[in-house]
Design a protein around this motif. Sequence first.
Motif, PDB file in Angstrom:
ATOM      1  N   GLN A 132     -43.409  89.300  -8.844  1.00 50.62           N
ATOM      2  CA  GLN A 132     -43.143  87.828  -7.207  1.00 50.62           C
ATOM      3  C   GLN A 132     -42.626  86.740  -7.234  1.00 50.62           C
ATOM      4  OE1 GLN A 132     -46.393  87.412  -4.742  1.00 50.62           O
ATOM      5  NE2 GLN A 132     -47.662  89.076  -5.704  1.00 50.62           N
ATOM      6  N   PHE A 133     -42.339  86.447  -8.480  1.00 57.97           N
ATOM      7  CA  PHE A 133     -41.694  84.519  -8.379  1.00 57.97           C
ATOM      8  C   PHE A 133     -40.551  84.850  -8.923  1.00 57.97           C
ATOM      9  CE2 PHE A 133     -40.310  81.385 -12.157  1.00 57.97           C
ATOM     10  CZ  PHE A 133     -40.425  81.023 -11.595  1.00 57.97           C
ATOM     11  N   ILE A 134     -39.789  86.340 -10.015  1.00 53.34           N
ATOM     12  CA  ILE A 134     -38.778  86.382 -10.528  1.00 53.34           C
ATOM     13  C   ILE A 134     -38.228  87.032  -8.917  1.00 53.34           C
ATOM     14  CG2 ILE A 134     -36.802  87.871 -11.264  1.00 53.34           C
ATOM     15  CD1 ILE A 134     -39.421  87.886 -13.619  1.00 53.34           C
ATOM     16  N   ILE A 135     -38.879  87.531  -8.200  1.00 50.26           N
ATOM     17  CA  ILE A 135     -37.726  88.391  -6.543  1.00 50.26           C
ATOM     18  C   ILE A 135     -37.527  86.668  -5.923  1.00 50.26           C
ATOM     19  CG2 ILE A 135     -39.003  89.174  -5.155  1.00 50.26           C
ATOM     20  CD1 ILE A 135     -40.442  91.332  -6.380  1.00 50.26           C
ATOM     21  N   LYS A 136     -38.644  86.166  -5.431  1.00 49.26           N
ATOM     22  CA  LYS A 136     -38.132  84.588  -4.890  1.00 49.26           C
ATOM     23  C   LYS A 136     -37.236  84.373  -5.985  1.00 49.26           C
ATOM     24  CE  LYS A 136     -42.798  84.507  -3.690  1.00 49.26           C
ATOM     25  NZ  LYS A 136     -42.520  83.968  -2.065  1.00 49.26           N
ATOM     26  N   CYS A 137     -36.903  84.119  -7.464  1.00 49.31           N
ATOM     27  CA  CYS A 137     -35.445  83.613  -7.863  1.00 49.31           C
ATOM     28  C   CYS A 137     -34.534  83.693  -7.208  1.00 49.31           C
ATOM     29  CB  CYS A 137     -36.424  83.744  -9.359  1.00 49.31           C
ATOM     30  SG  CYS A 137     -37.158  82.225 -10.057  1.00 49.31           S
ATOM     31  N   PHE A 138     -34.896  85.098  -7.411  1.00 51.56           N
ATOM     32  CA  PHE A 138     -33.634  85.866  -6.725  1.00 51.56           C
ATOM     33  C   PHE A 138     -32.912  86.019  -5.459  1.00 51.56           C
ATOM     34  CE2 PHE A 138     -33.915  88.786 -10.586  1.00 51.56           C
ATOM     35  CZ  PHE A 138     -32.404  88.637 -11.039  1.00 51.56           C
ATOM     36  N   MET A 139     -33.831  86.060  -4.859  1.00 52.32           N
ATOM     37  CA  MET A 139     -34.163  85.928  -3.463  1.00 52.32           C
ATOM     38  C   MET A 139     -32.701  84.266  -2.878  1.00 52.32           C
ATOM     39  SD  MET A 139     -37.366  87.065  -1.378  1.00 52.32           S
ATOM     40  CE  MET A 139     -36.878  86.380  -0.074  1.00 52.32           C
ATOM     41  N   ARG A 144     -28.598  80.849  -1.456  1.00 52.75           N
ATOM     42  CA  ARG A 144     -27.078  80.443  -2.107  1.00 52.75           C
ATOM     43  C   ARG A 144     -26.084  80.676  -1.697  1.00 52.75           C
ATOM     44  NH1 ARG A 144     -28.611  75.935  -7.078  1.00 52.75           N
ATOM     45  NH2 ARG A 144     -26.259  75.158  -5.438  1.00 52.75           N
ATOM     46  N   ILE A 145     -25.247  82.141  -2.472  1.00 57.18           N
ATOM     47  CA  ILE A 145     -23.822  83.015  -2.678  1.00 57.18           C
ATOM     48  C   ILE A 145     -24.280  83.424  -1.506  1.00 57.18           C
ATOM     49  CG2 ILE A 145     -23.022  84.858  -3.614  1.00 57.18           C
ATOM     50  CD1 ILE A 145     -24.801  85.141  -6.125  1.00 57.18           C
ATOM     51  N   SER A 150     -20.234  82.694   3.039  1.00 55.52           N
ATOM     52  CA  SER A 150     -20.007  83.288   4.141  1.00 55.52           C
ATOM     53  C   SER A 150     -20.244  81.596   4.986  1.00 55.52           C
ATOM     54  CB  SER A 150     -21.197  83.779   5.206  1.00 55.52           C
ATOM     55  OG  SER A 150     -23.087  83.095   4.801  1.00 55.52           O
ATOM     56  N   MET A 151     -20.906  80.084   5.278  1.00 54.06           N
ATOM     57  CA  MET A 151     -20.607  79.527   5.655  1.00 54.06           C
ATOM     58  C   MET A 151     -19.368  78.301   5.214  1.00 54.06           C
ATOM     59  SD  MET A 151     -24.641  78.537   5.587  1.00 54.06           S
ATOM     60  CE  MET A 151     -25.463  77.792   6.313  1.00 54.06           C
ATOM     61  N   THR A 152     -19.147  77.442   6.548  1.00 56.00           N
ATOM     62  CA  THR A 152     -18.115  76.466   6.231  1.00 56.00           C
ATOM     63  C   THR A 152     -18.953  75.510   5.085  1.00 56.00           C
ATOM     64  OG1 THR A 152     -18.429  75.674   8.461  1.00 56.00           O
ATOM     65  CG2 THR A 152     -17.492  77.109   8.296  1.00 56.00           C
ATOM     66  N   ALA A 153     -18.676  74.016   4.990  1.00 54.84           N
ATOM     67  CA  ALA A 153     -19.198  73.546   4.776  1.00 54.84           C
ATOM     68  C   ALA A 153     -19.352  72.145   5.210  1.00 54.84           C
ATOM     69  CB  ALA A 153     -18.128  72.421   3.708  1.00 54.84           C
ATOM     70  N   GLU A 154     -19.230  72.175   6.335  1.00 55.82           N
ATOM     71  CA  GLU A 154     -20.438  71.717   7.520  1.00 55.82           C
ATOM     72  C   GLU A 154     -21.165  72.195   7.713  1.00 55.82           C
ATOM     73  OE1 GLU A 154     -19.701  68.641  10.742  1.00 55.82           O
ATOM     74  OE2 GLU A 154     -17.668  69.854  10.295  1.00 55.82           O
ATOM     75  N   GLU A 155     -21.489  73.959   7.756  1.00 55.62           N
ATOM     76  CA  GLU A 155     -22.568  74.522   8.311  1.00 55.62           C
ATOM     77  C   GLU A 155     -23.389  74.735   6.991  1.00 55.62           C
ATOM     78  OE1 GLU A 155     -21.365  78.066  10.908  1.00 55.62           O
ATOM     79  OE2 GLU A 155     -21.069  78.175   8.868  1.00 55.62           O
ATOM     80  N   ARG A 156     -22.835  74.596   5.682  1.00 61.39           N
ATOM     81  CA  ARG A 156     -23.951  74.157   4.874  1.00 61.39           C
ATOM     82  C   ARG A 156     -24.461  72.914   4.194  1.00 61.39           C
ATOM     83  NH1 ARG A 156     -19.001  76.331   2.016  1.00 61.39           N
ATOM     84  NH2 ARG A 156     -19.377  74.323   0.494  1.00 61.39           N
TER      85      ARG A 156
END
Length: 198
Positions: A132-139, A144-145, A150-156
Amino acid sequence: MNIAPEVNDFTAFIQQYFGLLGTEDLNTIRHYFREEKLSKNEFFTKSDQVCNRLSMVKSGILRIYALSDGKEITQWLSVADTFITEAVGFFFNQPNRWNIQAFTEVELLTITKTDYHKLCKEFPKWNEIEKQFIIKCFMMMEDRIFSHLSMTAEERYNRYFEHHKELFTQIPLQYIASVLGMTPETFSRIRKRQAEKS
């Protein structure tokens, strides 16, 4: 001297990440974690070392960063109620890619790599918790990717500010700019626009 963490703190932390566990299970896990303190600027681990522990952050801020072409790139800022380790070192026994350094005084609940392996043998259910911990890391990585693609700098900026508003007054803003994948100049322009709107 290291001592076992308080039951209530530890229980809340574990259950926040992995759901409800029985008292016996929690006591088994808690036995392997010890309290640890880092002074400001002290390193949790350095690049090219092999990280030998996994910790839960009780209080304080740690910075995860690397050097590239003589410049520091901040990958993440770890705050209270999060896990911290260098995954390549801890799980795969390879030299770290990142430095992890205490930006403030930090309190941790820490398990060493040796005790981690002992826990896996004594408590088979830990293997499911680890998954579960590793899954949370991947999520978190995928999130973040996705935001960077997909998001603009301002959205981030707005999203990070919404979740980590307190950091904007606690650390140099160029660290946050680096986490968000933008130059300090872009960050400053966005920050100025947001201030004018409020």
